[in-house]
Design a protein around this motif. Sequence first.
Motif, short mmCIF file in Angstrom:
data_model
loop_
_atom_site.label_atom_id
_atom_site.label_comp_id
_atom_site.label_asym_id
_atom_site.label_seq_id
_atom_site.Cartn_x
_atom_site.Cartn_y
_atom_site.Cartn_z
N ILE A 175 1.79 -6.09 -11.35
CA ILE A 175 0.61 -5.68 -10.58
C ILE A 175 1.13 -4.98 -9.34
O ILE A 175 1.82 -5.59 -8.51
N ASN A 176 0.82 -3.69 -9.20
CA ASN A 176 1.29 -2.91 -8.05
C ASN A 176 0.33 -3.08 -6.89
O ASN A 176 -0.87 -2.84 -7.02
N LEU A 177 0.89 -3.47 -5.76
CA LEU A 177 0.09 -3.87 -4.59
C LEU A 177 0.20 -2.86 -3.46
O LEU A 177 1.29 -2.36 -3.16
N GLY A 178 -0.95 -2.58 -2.84
CA GLY A 178 -0.98 -1.76 -1.63
C GLY A 178 -1.55 -2.56 -0.48
O GLY A 178 -2.47 -3.37 -0.67
N LEU A 179 -1.01 -2.35 0.71
CA LEU A 179 -1.48 -3.04 1.92
C LEU A 179 -2.16 -2.05 2.84
O LEU A 179 -1.56 -1.05 3.23
N LEU A 230 -3.96 6.23 0.04
CA LEU A 230 -3.43 5.07 -0.69
C LEU A 230 -4.33 4.76 -1.89
O LEU A 230 -3.85 4.49 -2.99
N LEU A 231 -5.66 4.80 -1.68
CA LEU A 231 -6.60 4.49 -2.76
C LEU A 231 -6.56 5.53 -3.87
O LEU A 231 -6.92 5.24 -5.01
N ALA A 268 -4.00 -3.12 -6.93
CA ALA A 268 -4.72 -4.04 -6.05
C ALA A 268 -4.36 -3.75 -4.61
O ALA A 268 -3.25 -3.28 -4.31
N VAL A 269 -5.31 -4.02 -3.70
CA VAL A 269 -5.05 -3.80 -2.28
C VAL A 269 -5.42 -5.02 -1.47
O VAL A 269 -6.33 -5.77 -1.82
N ILE A 270 -4.66 -5.22 -0.41
CA ILE A 270 -5.00 -6.20 0.62
C ILE A 270 -5.63 -5.42 1.77
O ILE A 270 -5.04 -4.46 2.27
N VAL A 271 -6.82 -5.82 2.19
CA VAL A 271 -7.49 -5.22 3.34
C VAL A 271 -7.34 -6.17 4.51
O VAL A 271 -8.00 -7.21 4.59
N ALA A 272 -6.42 -5.83 5.42
CA ALA A 272 -6.11 -6.70 6.55
C ALA A 272 -6.25 -5.92 7.86
O ALA A 272 -5.42 -6.03 8.77
N THR A 273 -7.30 -5.14 7.94
CA THR A 273 -7.58 -4.31 9.11
C THR A 273 -8.38 -5.11 10.14
O THR A 273 -8.81 -6.24 9.88
N PRO A 274 -8.64 -4.55 11.33
CA PRO A 274 -9.62 -5.16 12.23
C PRO A 274 -10.97 -5.33 11.51
O PRO A 274 -11.31 -4.58 10.58
N ASP A 275 -11.74 -6.30 11.96
CA ASP A 275 -12.96 -6.71 11.26
C ASP A 275 -13.95 -5.57 11.04
O ASP A 275 -14.63 -5.52 10.02
N HIS A 276 -14.05 -4.66 12.01
CA HIS A 276 -15.08 -3.62 11.91
C HIS A 276 -14.78 -2.59 10.83
O HIS A 276 -15.64 -1.76 10.52
N ALA A 333 -8.56 -3.73 -7.46
CA ALA A 333 -8.85 -5.13 -7.15
C ALA A 333 -8.63 -5.32 -5.65
O ALA A 333 -7.68 -4.76 -5.09
N VAL A 334 -9.50 -6.08 -5.00
CA VAL A 334 -9.48 -6.17 -3.54
C VAL A 334 -9.32 -7.60 -3.07
O VAL A 334 -10.06 -8.50 -3.50
N TYR A 335 -8.35 -7.80 -2.19
CA TYR A 335 -8.20 -9.05 -1.44
C TYR A 335 -8.55 -8.69 -0.01
O TYR A 335 -7.78 -8.03 0.69
N CYS A 336 -9.74 -9.09 0.45
CA CYS A 336 -10.22 -8.71 1.78
C CYS A 336 -10.10 -9.89 2.73
O CYS A 336 -10.66 -10.97 2.47
N GLU A 337 -9.39 -9.68 3.82
CA GLU A 337 -9.23 -10.75 4.80
C GLU A 337 -10.57 -11.22 5.35
O GLU A 337 -11.54 -10.47 5.42
N LYS A 338 -10.59 -12.49 5.75
CA LYS A 338 -11.78 -13.03 6.41
C LYS A 338 -11.81 -12.54 7.86
O LYS A 338 -10.75 -12.17 8.40
N PRO A 339 -12.95 -12.53 8.55
CA PRO A 339 -14.26 -12.68 7.94
C PRO A 339 -14.57 -11.45 7.10
O PRO A 339 -14.15 -10.35 7.45
N MET A 340 -15.29 -11.63 6.02
CA MET A 340 -15.52 -10.51 5.10
C MET A 340 -16.20 -9.34 5.82
O MET A 340 -15.92 -8.18 5.53
N VAL A 341 -17.09 -9.66 6.77
CA VAL A 341 -17.84 -8.61 7.47
C VAL A 341 -17.88 -8.89 8.97
O VAL A 341 -17.70 -10.03 9.41
#
Length: 463
Positions: free
Chosen positions: A53-57, A110-111, A118-126, A141-149
Amino acid sequence: MKKNNPRRSFLKKATLSTAALSAGPYVFASSYDQKLRLSRTYRNESFTANDQINLGLIGSGIQGIYDTTAALKVPGVKMVAACDLYAGRLDRAKELWGADIFVTRDYRKLLERKNVDAVIVATPDHWHKKIAVDALKAGKAVYCEKPMVQKFAEGQEIIKAQKDSGSICQIGSQGMSSLGNEKAKQLYEDGAIGEIVMLDMYNDRYSAEGAWQYPIPPDANPDTVDFDTFLGNAPKIPFEPKRFFRWRNYQDYGTGVAGDLFVHAFSTLNFILSSNGPNRAQATGGLRYWNDGRDVPDVTITLYDYPKTDTHAAFNAAFRINFIAGSGGGGGFRLIGTEGEMEVGQNSVRLRRSKLGMVPGGYSMIAYTEETQQKIKDGYAAQNLESRASSLNIGETTWEAPRGYKGGHYDHFYNFFQAIRGKGKIIQDPTFGLRAAGAALLANESYFKGHAVNWDPKAMKLV
């Protein structure tokens, strides 16, 4: 949910189903103190280069690096791309994961890459909502850091994008898949603490770093930092490195202590109880010490009401954060019920069960004559309110993860990648993520409005 289990029945079940770590008093003694072992098994799998599984951050900052480090420990995962708006973090990504990985400041590039699964979304919340939706639409496939929104209304867009795309989306409250959460849920459903009455959560910190005063690199300038893109839909302002590197301190980009810390607790609480969340919140607090330009409190207390449901009684929850705790810091998460309490961590669960005193003692009896006292005692004795059975099985049991346990962070990513491979289901989908984030955001809504606020946990909207 199993309710009103007898103490003896529950404790016998708990003891017989779990291996003991240390010898101690039998569980049927009048008071006990025992340690038991938790366990976790993983699929024994090997993968070829074509099976990876190739991962992007996207967002190669502090949490992004910790997330990716945990993700790459799972077999069959390869890091192939990283995105960040600060050039120094892209250099760091290459240091960590190889000079051949693709790096960019534009997450859209990247997208577009076909080799990213799959990507990890670890940006600032906004930025969470925008990037998560775009990634899902791109078939990732998305792994989104908390809080989701960052805002209540954003959640439904992610839920819709996930359903429309059919892609996997896991929300990244990293303790969710831990051994501690799993055991606590089982214990609660077995009736270990009776009916829940209260949740007590606190997080005390005593350092500048703990209060989000993160270091700012000496080369931070408008050339190395794409500040305009960082601002996104936030108000346009001139370059300010503190806002970029310490974004958690500002309402324009973050969600304060509630979005950073409360959301973990709500994820765990809602999971253990199979709950949709609270329906009311009342917050107070203030900016007591870290007067560094931030516009969010560093000390806050929020009280929540949970309504009665099929899986839990009505109860109250208290969430307390102190970023200037002279005690030195620490944290806790306790579920308190009518028959006991559980302290829950990612690697352990401690269950305490006590005797409920139903017969008056010397304190209240002192007001009566000796003759009246005896009559009162005889009356209580006739009711048999404190039977011998109620005095048995009082004590403490601790379930602990074994040495070498890979941790909740690993387990959450293992869960994510197994779901991508079609071998399991994620534990924290966008609907769950919105309920956890929404409950946390209620604290901010109440704090800044100065009054209690109401929430519909089923419909996931303000009332």
